[in-house]
Design an enzyme around this catalytic site. Structure first.
Site, PDB file in Angstrom:
ATOM      1  N   VAL A  97      40.765  44.774  38.445  1.00  0.00           N
ATOM      2  CA  VAL A  97      39.856  45.657  39.187  1.00  0.00           C
ATOM      3  C   VAL A  97      39.973  45.466  40.699  1.00  0.00           C
ATOM      4  O   VAL A  97      39.493  46.305  41.466  1.00  0.00           O
ATOM      5  CB  VAL A  97      38.384  45.473  38.743  1.00  0.00           C
ATOM      6  CG1 VAL A  97      38.181  45.939  37.312  1.00  0.00           C
ATOM      7  CG2 VAL A  97      37.921  44.025  38.946  1.00  0.00           C
ATOM      8  N   TYR A 195      28.534  34.019  43.189  1.00  0.00           N
ATOM      9  CA  TYR A 195      28.079  34.794  42.036  1.00  0.00           C
ATOM     10  C   TYR A 195      26.771  35.515  42.360  1.00  0.00           C
ATOM     11  O   TYR A 195      26.626  36.723  42.118  1.00  0.00           O
ATOM     12  CB  TYR A 195      27.894  33.872  40.833  1.00  0.00           C
ATOM     13  CG  TYR A 195      27.655  34.614  39.539  1.00  0.00           C
ATOM     14  CD1 TYR A 195      28.726  35.090  38.786  1.00  0.00           C
ATOM     15  CD2 TYR A 195      26.366  34.840  39.064  1.00  0.00           C
ATOM     16  CE1 TYR A 195      28.523  35.780  37.603  1.00  0.00           C
ATOM     17  CE2 TYR A 195      26.144  35.520  37.894  1.00  0.00           C
ATOM     18  CZ  TYR A 195      27.228  35.988  37.151  1.00  0.00           C
ATOM     19  OH  TYR A 195      27.007  36.675  35.979  1.00  0.00           O
TER      20      TYR A 195
END
Length: 295
Positions: A97, A195
């Site tokens: 991606v 994250y």
């Protein structure tokens, strides 16, 4: 990376419409990233159960800053086989991606083979807990942002122009996390910081995308799972980290008495969200979290 393409099942091998379950996504085409295993595979199968054909994308390779084993070509093959068992068509590509060119080519091929794209699940993501022993925190942080945030932007922009041109509306769901709504468990590491920042960033993308695409009757929402029983968190690397960091483990506990949820729980929420049953739901953050956010 050379794409690996699985051609759609010959329609002559499929059962007649009368013999099939006519689901609430019949006639739709769904793009799913991170589709080789875990939540991505679960989402692809759940939407296929409801009648959708699938464009599946996965990296099928190891990312340098990830310590647990990532998906393989064999995993993607298994997703393809499982979708075909449901008598749905699937076109699958190996693509990262982060690679706009490869991702755009994968989506274009799927659109050409399946007749468009109506649903986008920007699901691909990584965790990097326990990978910073060499002190390379900045590299861990950057990779998390590149995959978990920029990869989401790339995914939507690979599909949205076609959805707009089709003029038939649609639905997009971005996979964030409970860490996209809280900062619990933060420890100052590149892994936790990256994250949490990426997953918060996904919310920002969802909100701006919802404004951009609403005039085209394309809805955009984000889902925020707590820990899910998939290889991303159920592996020896994460287990060792949690054993050695009890305070972090306690901070990441759910309100309900369940350590993790199942991928199917998230898939069921998404299947509702992208269907006509959720036709006026857009710009929302939907926790599937066993009470994590309110704990």
């Amino acid at each position: 990376m050379r794409p690996v393409v699985y051609q759609p099942v010959d329609s002559r091998r499929r059962r007649s419409r009368e013999e099939q379950h006519v689901g609430k996504l019949e006639g739709k085409v769904a793009l799913v990233t991170g589709a080789a295993r875990g939540q991505g595979r679960s989402h692809a199968l759940r939407l296929a159960e409801e009648g959708a054909d699938i464009i599946a994308v996965d990296i099928c390779a190891q990312v340098e800053t990830v310590a647990y084993p990532m998906s393989s070509r064999a995993d993607l093959d298994e997703t393809v086989a499982e979708v075909e068992k449901l008598d749905r068509r699937i076109v699958a590509h190996v693509a990262d991606v982060r690679d706009e060119k490869a991702l755009n080519a994968a989506v274009a091929d799927g659109v050409a083979a399946l007749g468009g794209v109506d649903i986008v699940l920007a699901n691909a993501g990584i965790a990097s807990i326990g990978t910073a022993e060499d002190g390379n925190e900045a590299a861990v942080f950057r990779t998390l942002i590149d995959i978990n945030l920029t990869g989401v932007w790339n995914t939507v922009h690979a599909a949205a122009p076609t959805m707009i041109e089709q003029g038939r509306g649609g639905a997009i769901v971005l996979t964030s996390s409970t860490q996209g709504l809280t900062g619990r468990g933060g420890d100052g590491s590149g892994a936790m910081d990256g994250y949490c920042a990426a997953k918060h960033g996904v919310v920002g993308l969802m909100r701006t995308f919802s404004h951009w695409l609403a005039p085209h009757n394309i809805r955009v929402n984000s889902v925020h799972p707590t820990g899910v029983n998939t290889p991303m968190i159920v592996n020896p690397v994460v287990e060792k980290f949690l054993e050695e960091s009890a305070d972090v483990g306690d901070a990441l506990a759910n309100l309900m008495d369940v350590p993790v949820i199942e991928a199917r729980d998230v898939s069921n929420a998404i299947a509702w969200l992208v269907s006509d049953e959720g036709r006026y739901v857009t710009g929302t953050t939907l926790p599937v979290d066993a009470g994590f956010v309110v704990r």
